[in-house]
Design a protein around this motif. Structure first.
Motif, PDB file in Angstrom:
ATOM      1  N   GLU A   1     -19.855  11.198  25.242  1.00 61.35           N
ATOM      2  CA  GLU A   1     -19.647  12.444  24.482  1.00 61.35           C
ATOM      3  C   GLU A   1     -19.796  12.235  22.978  1.00 61.35           C
ATOM      4  O   GLU A   1     -19.640  13.184  22.202  1.00 61.35           O
ATOM      5  N   GLN A   2     -20.101  10.997  22.564  1.00 59.47           N
ATOM      6  CA  GLN A   2     -20.304  10.643  21.155  1.00 59.47           C
ATOM      7  C   GLN A   2     -19.090  11.007  20.298  1.00 59.47           C
ATOM      8  O   GLN A   2     -19.220  11.598  19.224  1.00 59.47           O
ATOM      9  N   VAL A   3     -17.917  10.640  20.805  1.00 57.13           N
ATOM     10  CA  VAL A   3     -16.689  10.885  20.045  1.00 57.13           C
ATOM     11  C   VAL A   3     -15.832   9.626  20.044  1.00 57.13           C
ATOM     12  O   VAL A   3     -16.036   8.701  20.836  1.00 57.13           O
ATOM     13  N   LEU A   4     -14.864   9.595  19.148  1.00 52.38           N
ATOM     14  CA  LEU A   4     -13.818   8.581  19.136  1.00 52.38           C
ATOM     15  C   LEU A   4     -12.508   9.306  19.376  1.00 52.38           C
ATOM     16  O   LEU A   4     -12.183  10.264  18.663  1.00 52.38           O
ATOM     17  N   LEU A   5     -11.768   8.867  20.395  1.00 57.63           N
ATOM     18  CA  LEU A   5     -10.471   9.474  20.670  1.00 57.63           C
ATOM     19  C   LEU A   5      -9.419   8.729  19.849  1.00 57.63           C
ATOM     20  O   LEU A   5      -9.229   7.521  20.006  1.00 57.63           O
ATOM     21  N   LEU A   6      -8.748   9.478  18.994  1.00 57.65           N
ATOM     22  CA  LEU A   6      -7.739   8.894  18.120  1.00 57.65           C
ATOM     23  C   LEU A   6      -6.441   9.647  18.379  1.00 57.65           C
ATOM     24  O   LEU A   6      -6.192  10.712  17.809  1.00 57.65           O
ATOM     25  N   GLY A   7      -5.631   9.072  19.271  1.00 59.38           N
ATOM     26  CA  GLY A   7      -4.469   9.828  19.706  1.00 59.38           C
ATOM     27  C   GLY A   7      -4.955  11.048  20.472  1.00 59.38           C
ATOM     28  O   GLY A   7      -5.737  10.928  21.412  1.00 59.38           O
ATOM     29  N   ASP A   8      -4.526  12.215  20.051  1.00 58.13           N
ATOM     30  CA  ASP A   8      -4.969  13.444  20.717  1.00 58.13           C
ATOM     31  C   ASP A   8      -6.087  14.131  19.961  1.00 58.13           C
ATOM     32  O   ASP A   8      -6.398  15.302  20.203  1.00 58.13           O
ATOM     33  N   ALA A   9      -6.731  13.438  19.029  1.00 49.70           N
ATOM     34  CA  ALA A   9      -7.826  14.023  18.255  1.00 49.70           C
ATOM     35  C   ALA A   9      -9.165  13.457  18.719  1.00 49.70           C
ATOM     36  O   ALA A   9      -9.254  12.313  19.188  1.00 49.70           O
ATOM     37  N   ARG A  10     -10.210  14.274  18.585  1.00 47.87           N
ATOM     38  CA  ARG A  10     -11.573  13.861  18.919  1.00 47.87           C
ATOM     39  C   ARG A  10     -12.383  13.845  17.621  1.00 47.87           C
ATOM     40  O   ARG A  10     -12.559  14.893  16.998  1.00 47.87           O
ATOM     41  N   ILE A  11     -12.852  12.654  17.251  1.00 46.54           N
ATOM     42  CA  ILE A  11     -13.636  12.509  16.020  1.00 46.54           C
ATOM     43  C   ILE A  11     -15.094  12.305  16.409  1.00 46.54           C
ATOM     44  O   ILE A  11     -15.434  11.376  17.144  1.00 46.54           O
ATOM     45  N   ALA A  12     -15.960  13.167  15.925  1.00 44.13           N
ATOM     46  CA  ALA A  12     -17.387  13.056  16.223  1.00 44.13           C
ATOM     47  C   ALA A  12     -17.943  11.794  15.576  1.00 44.13           C
ATOM     48  O   ALA A  12     -17.646  11.479  14.422  1.00 44.13           O
ATOM     49  N   CYS A  13     -18.744  11.047  16.333  1.00 46.34           N
ATOM     50  CA  CYS A  13     -19.337   9.804  15.831  1.00 46.34           C
ATOM     51  C   CYS A  13     -20.782  10.046  15.411  1.00 46.34           C
ATOM     52  O   CYS A  13     -21.505  10.806  16.072  1.00 46.34           O
TER      53      CYS A  13
ATOM     54  N   ALA B   1       0.169   9.332  15.195  1.00 50.93           N
ATOM     55  CA  ALA B   1       0.477   7.909  15.201  1.00 50.93           C
ATOM     56  C   ALA B   1       1.931   7.705  14.818  1.00 50.93           C
ATOM     57  O   ALA B   1       2.558   8.583  14.207  1.00 50.93           O
ATOM     58  N   ARG B   2       2.455   6.545  15.174  1.00 48.98           N
ATOM     59  CA  ARG B   2       3.817   6.200  14.771  1.00 48.98           C
ATOM     60  C   ARG B   2       3.775   4.894  13.973  1.00 48.98           C
ATOM     61  O   ARG B   2       3.072   3.965  14.332  1.00 48.98           O
ATOM     62  N   ILE B   3       4.511   4.868  12.875  1.00 42.64           N
ATOM     63  CA  ILE B   3       4.515   3.694  11.999  1.00 42.64           C
ATOM     64  C   ILE B   3       5.407   2.608  12.595  1.00 42.64           C
ATOM     65  O   ILE B   3       6.615   2.802  12.757  1.00 42.64           O
TER      66      ILE B   3
ATOM     67  N   GLY C   1       2.518  -4.157  -3.566  1.00 41.25           N
ATOM     68  CA  GLY C   1       2.380  -4.034  -5.014  1.00 41.25           C
ATOM     69  C   GLY C   1       1.469  -2.883  -5.408  1.00 41.25           C
ATOM     70  O   GLY C   1       1.921  -1.829  -5.851  1.00 41.25           O
ATOM     71  N   ASP C   2       0.158  -3.064  -5.229  1.00 39.69           N
ATOM     72  CA  ASP C   2      -0.794  -2.017  -5.606  1.00 39.69           C
ATOM     73  C   ASP C   2      -1.011  -0.997  -4.496  1.00 39.69           C
ATOM     74  O   ASP C   2      -1.642   0.034  -4.704  1.00 39.69           O
ATOM     75  N   ARG C   3      -0.486  -1.297  -3.299  1.00 37.01           N
ATOM     76  CA  ARG C   3      -0.667  -0.384  -2.169  1.00 37.01           C
ATOM     77  C   ARG C   3       0.407  -0.664  -1.133  1.00 37.01           C
ATOM     78  O   ARG C   3       1.137  -1.652  -1.225  1.00 37.01           O
ATOM     79  N   VAL C   4       0.492   0.220  -0.138  1.00 37.97           N
ATOM     80  CA  VAL C   4       1.381   0.017   1.006  1.00 37.97           C
ATOM     81  C   VAL C   4       0.517  -0.098   2.250  1.00 37.97           C
ATOM     82  O   VAL C   4      -0.406   0.694   2.454  1.00 37.97           O
ATOM     83  N   GLN C   5       0.795  -1.106   3.050  1.00 40.53           N
ATOM     84  CA  GLN C   5       0.069  -1.266   4.310  1.00 40.53           C
ATOM     85  C   GLN C   5       0.939  -0.768   5.457  1.00 40.53           C
ATOM     86  O   GLN C   5       2.089  -1.185   5.607  1.00 40.53           O
ATOM     87  N   LEU C   6       0.366   0.132   6.239  1.00 42.20           N
ATOM     88  CA  LEU C   6       1.070   0.684   7.393  1.00 42.20           C
ATOM     89  C   LEU C   6       0.458   0.141   8.682  1.00 42.20           C
ATOM     90  O   LEU C   6      -0.769   0.123   8.830  1.00 42.20           O
ATOM     91  N   LYS C   7       1.331  -0.301   9.585  1.00 42.21           N
ATOM     92  CA  LYS C   7       0.888  -0.715  10.914  1.00 42.21           C
ATOM     93  C   LYS C   7       1.191   0.425  11.861  1.00 42.21           C
ATOM     94  O   LYS C   7       2.355   0.801  12.041  1.00 42.21           O
ATOM     95  N   LEU C   8       0.137   1.003  12.422  1.00 44.61           N
ATOM     96  CA  LEU C   8       0.263   2.242  13.187  1.00 44.61           C
ATOM     97  C   LEU C   8       0.005   1.996  14.670  1.00 44.61           C
ATOM     98  O   LEU C   8      -0.897   1.243  15.048  1.00 44.61           O
ATOM     99  N   ARG C   9       0.790   2.664  15.506  1.00 43.82           N
ATOM    100  CA  ARG C   9       0.571   2.641  16.948  1.00 43.82           C
ATOM    101  C   ARG C   9      -0.002   3.998  17.345  1.00 43.82           C
ATOM    102  O   ARG C   9       0.585   5.042  17.057  1.00 43.82           O
TER     103      ARG C   9
END
Length: 353
Positions: A255-267, A295-297, A304-312
């Motif tokens: 279907e040329q999409v990426l499933l990201l959680g419950d979202a469909r992103i066209a590729c 997503a859940r963090i 310092g210059d940014r925050v890194q989030l680890k997402l499930r």
């Protein structure tokens, strides 16, 4: 001091050692006059072998050609090629002063004392070593020793300057300041230079273009920003920075999409692989909204210059890393919305011909 600016042409150059090991696959590369080009890649990828072939310290396989300008130097020994070299150790003479180190190559070539003094004086000014002429290497900082090594390498007027991991032995903080200094110095010298390194940030900071190598071959050549943003090969994408690997089902591919959680992103068309890559800074994180995935963090790391989030994310076997602004109001355990622009997606495997 005027230095010659010439091109370097590598034409189907390869190297096979006596035991049959292939140190370099047939390789072609063009370095423009006055350009600083970095040979970048992991240990054992062939970058130092290629540098040694250019220098004349190794002999290439039959059929290889190396040209400086329009002159074929393939069979010329190192002393007849007109190369200057700077090594990781700098290899300065500890008993000699700065001025004597810089002028050493001129003296052994029989240059008159007046010409040596004039050339050394110009290089001391050019490399910002004024006032340090009488110091010995042990009295200098790391950056000053690097400048002396560069000045000595160019004092004899080489046609090509070769640098073999010149910053590798330094600690991270000193390396950061010296790479900026080295980049500035190479621009002021205005000489064709080839710089070997395994450090991505160093290569991007210093070189005009990068030749990324893997397994004895050049994978891609281009400007640092172009290679980072538009890699033509998954290895380049993963070597130049951090990436997330996102998995896709056969149905999502069809279907040329990426499933990201419950979202469909066209590729974009052409991304038919079962896995795609995306950089952490290209993942948008915000309040849940229509069209975005959930997503859940799992972890929040302040850098310092940014925050890194680890997402499930549902449907993804591995956690996803996202970089957000350092003042982003997200915390461990929060449910957030995430989105990826289709143009930020990259293939995670080589395209099949």
């Amino acid at each position: 001091m005027e230095l010659e600016r010439i091109s370097v042409t590598i034409d189907r150059c390869s190297k096979t050692y006596a035991d049959g090991t292939r140190g370099l696959q047939p390789t072609s590369l063009q370095v423009e006059p006055g350009e600083v080009l970095a040979l970048l890649g992991p240990s054992g990828c062939g970058k130092t072998t290629l540098l040694r072939l250019i220098a004349g310290l190794e002999s290439p396989d039959q059929g290889s050609r190396i040209l400086f300008g329009d002159q074929d130097v393939t069979q010329r020994p190192v002393e007849q090629r007109g190369v200057g070299m700077v090594f990781q150790s700098y290899a300065l003479f500890p008993q000699m002063t700065v001025a004597a180190n810089i002028g050493y190559g001129l003296r052994i070539r029989g240059v008159s004392p007046q010409q040596e003094q004039r050339t050394v004086g110009e290089l001391i000014e050019l490399t910002r070593l004024t006032g340090l002429q009488s110091k010995r290497p042990g009295e200098l900082s790391g950056g000053q020793r690097q400048r002396v090594a560069l000045a000595r390498a160019v004092a004899v007027g080489p046609r090509v300057l070769l640098l073999d991991e010149p910053l590798a032995a330094l600690d991270a903080k000193l390396k950061q300041s010296l790479r900026e200094e080295l980049a500035d110095l190479l621009r002021r010298l205005n000489i064709t230079a080839i710089h070997v390194t395994h450090d991505q940030q160093e290569a991007m900071a210093i070189a005009d273009r990068l030749a990324v190598m893997r397994a004895g071959q050049i994978v891609q050549v281009g400007g640092g920003e172009d290679l980072y943003r538009q890699p033509s090969h998954p290895f380049v994408a993963e070597f130049l920075g951090r990436v997330n690997r996102l998995q896709r089902s056969a149905q999502a591919i069809a279907e040329q999409v990426l499933l990201l959680g419950d979202a469909r992103i066209a590729c974009p068309s052409g991304l038919g692989q079962a896995a795609l890559l995306v950089r952490p800074e290209d993942i948008q994180v915000g309040a849940p909204q229509a069209g975005w995935g959930m997503a859940r963090i799992e972890q929040r790391t302040f850098l310092g210059d940014r925050v890194q989030l680890k997402l499930r994310v549902d449907g993804q076997p591995e956690a996803i890393l996202a970089d957000v602004l350092r003042d982003a109001p997200f915390h461990t355990g929060d449910a957030v919305g995430i989105h990826i622009a289709p143009q930020a997606l990259m293939p995670a495997s080589e395209a099949t011909p």
